[in-house]
Design an enzyme around this catalytic site. Structure first.
Site, PDB file in Angstrom:
ATOM      1  CG  ASP A 121      -3.407  -3.067   7.271  1.00 39.90           C
ATOM      2  OD1 ASP A 121      -4.779  -3.681   7.180  1.00 39.90           O
ATOM      3  OD2 ASP A 121      -3.132  -1.921   6.867  1.00 39.90           O
ATOM      4  CE  LYS A 140      -9.848   0.431   2.241  1.00 37.50           C
ATOM      5  NZ  LYS A 140      -9.971   1.546   1.234  1.00 37.50           N
ATOM      6  CB  ILE A 147      -8.180  -2.893   6.811  1.00 35.64           C
ATOM      7  CG1 ILE A 147      -7.277  -2.948   5.416  1.00 35.64           C
ATOM      8  CG2 ILE A 147      -7.548  -2.441   7.926  1.00 35.64           C
ATOM      9  CD1 ILE A 147      -7.305  -1.309   5.002  1.00 35.64           C
ATOM     10  CE1 TYR A 162      -3.407   2.751   0.684  1.00 36.69           C
ATOM     11  CE2 TYR A 162      -2.684   2.821   2.977  1.00 36.69           C
ATOM     12  CZ  TYR A 162      -3.523   3.310   1.893  1.00 36.69           C
ATOM     13  OH  TYR A 162      -4.305   4.438   2.275  1.00 36.69           O
TER      14      TYR A 162
END
Length: 491
Positions: free
Chosen positions: A233, A272, A235, A148
């Site tokens: 992470d 998300k 998400i 990201y």
């Protein structure tokens, strides 16, 4: 500028990127946004990772549960209690609701303790909070690529933490290996870089894939052996739409002998999985008591509003709603992914096989004039300016191979998807004919190949600097809050 002398270095540095030279993608979309009737020739936004496919399920619940909002006649009686001062622990029911949703989004295979749930202002705030807890300025974290782009901002702008990329490539579908981790770790140590941990995104942004159990177990063993932190992470955990199932790091901790759970931390968000980035719900979940306590104090700077907590407590403690939402969302994402990838396959475009996320990792290497990142930028500009699709080039994710693009499919209706596919078909047909006829498109240029990223270890800096070599400087769009990808929103 002279006025900057009156301000702090952190306020005026380029870590956030709003004053860096930017690119045409967001500006092209801002100037000329697609609309099916009012502007059918406009730019289609396919660089925004949003989940807009199941809003109707949430809206229906809100209509049936007016007491959940303090802004309705049925719920206004709770206005005073909700609007009064709240401490940084958050409502107990909110933390319980988040723990409940986290468990259900992972198939109910793991349970989460509400007392370890720490709230933050979105995943951006949660990632930064973890960095403040775990590292000092100048320390670094290993991050497998592609990753990201906003990690530069989220992890390092205000904390001073650096990123050391761990190169992964298509030879094994971009999976991170123990050998790659060891190599990056040792090179960093030899260059006097203090590695404090490893950060992974699972499911991956931009790959749209989940980390398999064996790989995840290997990562836990690696950080345990090195006595460094692992930040997962997660998400996109609730966006898995096909096999294999998602494996949470909490699933594999028990598989590692003498695992030090104090080293393991999870970042989560509803942006998300539920498609509500505007509500700014970020979560830090740590197995380390000291990190929980420190993060909770730091959360004073980025709390979730009490009104949002109040509504979501009621919504996410409704087990029937949660089960229905996750099932519906998964089916709709699977259908949209199938429609889009099948449409690409019809014109010979393949994507990395994905099972999660809101995007595809699209392989356009065969459309490059040369296998260079300069050629990737040229192709990207053609897609923006001629095809009028705002997609994300792989180099903005620090992909080590040119020609990969992330394309989002869940932030639009099906008509817009069909328009986008039609444009791609026409573009690929035209470019395919040109290449087969050895035509030389005026925008393609032969540029000597440069292998910039593999000439020894270096800290990774914003991808913006790479683009400046091949694109003329332009100021970024005022609507683009994120510096390191030409095509991504903040969350």
């Amino acid at each position: 500028m002279a006025s900057n002398s009156l301000l702090s270095k952190i306020a005026t540095n380029e870590g956030h990127g709003e004053n860096l030279a930017y690119f045409d993608g967001w500006k092209a979309y801002d100037r000329n946004p697609f609309h099916p009737t009012q502007n059918p020739e406009g730019v289609i936004q396919m660089g925004l990772a949003e989940n807009q496919l199941s809003f109707d399920v949430i809206e229906e619940w809100i209509k049936k549960n007016p007491k959940a909002s303090i802004c309705t006649p049925e719920g206004v009686a709770e206005f005073k209690n909700v609007a009064n001062f709240q401490d940084y622990h958050g409502f107990p029911d909110f933390r319980k609701a988040i723990a409940n949703f986290m468990s259900k989004a992972r198939g109910g295979r793991v349970k989460f303790d509400p007392d370890r749930v720490v709230m933050a202002g979105g995943a951006t705030g949660a990632n930064e909070m973890v960095m403040f807890c775990l590292a000092d300025p100048g320390d670094a974290f290993l991050v497998p690529s592609p990753y990201y782009p906003a990690f530069y901002r989220d992890l390092g702008w205000r904390t001073g933490v650096k990123i050391v990329p761990v190169d992964c490539d298509s030879s094994n579908n971009f999976q991170v290996t123990r050998a790659a981790l060891e190599a990056a770790y040792e090179k960093a140590r030899n260059n006097n870089i203090n590695i404090k941990g490893l950060i992974i995104t699972n499911p991956s942004n931009p790959l749209g894939t989940t980390v398999d159990r064996d790989t995840l177990t290997s990562l836990v063993k690696f950080i345990n052996d090195k006595n460094i932190h692992l930040v997962c992470d997660e998400i996109y955990a609730g966006t898995v739409f096909s096999s294999p199932k998602f494996t949470c790091v909490a699933d594999v901790m028990q598989d590692v002998k003498n695992c030090n759970s104090d080293l393991i931390h999870i970042v989560y968000s509803l942006s998300k999985d539920m498609g509500v980035p505007g509500l700014r719900i970020g979560i830090v979940y740590s197995y380390n008591d000291a990190v929980v306590n420190c993060a909770r104090k730091m959360s004073s700077f980025s709390l979730v509003s009490s009104q949002t907590q109040h509504m979501l407590s009621a919504m996410l403690l409704d087990d029937e709603f949660v089960s229905n939402f996750l099932e519906t969302s998964s089916k709709r994402l699977a259908r949209r992914h199938r429609i889009f990838t099948t449409g690409l396959e019809k014109v010979g475009i393949n994507c990395l096989k994905g099972n999660a996320g809101l995007f595809c990792w699209m392989d356009l290497r065969k459309l490059l004039k040369d296998q260079t990142f300069e050629a990737e930028m040229v192709l990207w500009r053609m897609i923006i300016n001629e095809v009028k699709l705002n997609v994300s080039p792989g180099s903005s994710f620090r992909c080590v191979e040119p020609g990969w693009f992330r394309v989002c499919f869940a932030n639009m209706d099906e008509h817009t998807v069909e328009v986008a596919l039609k444009r791609i078909r026409e573009f690929v047909g035209v470019e395919g004919n040109k290449k087969s006829n050895n035509a030389h498109h005026q925008m393609f240029v032969n540029i000597p190949r440069k292998n910039r990223w593999q000439d020894g270890l270096r800290l990774s800096f914003p991808a913006t600097r790479r683009y400046e070599e091949v694109m003329s400087p332009r100021m970024m769009s005022p609507h683009s809050p994120m510096p390191h990808s030409p095509l991504l929103r903040a969350s």
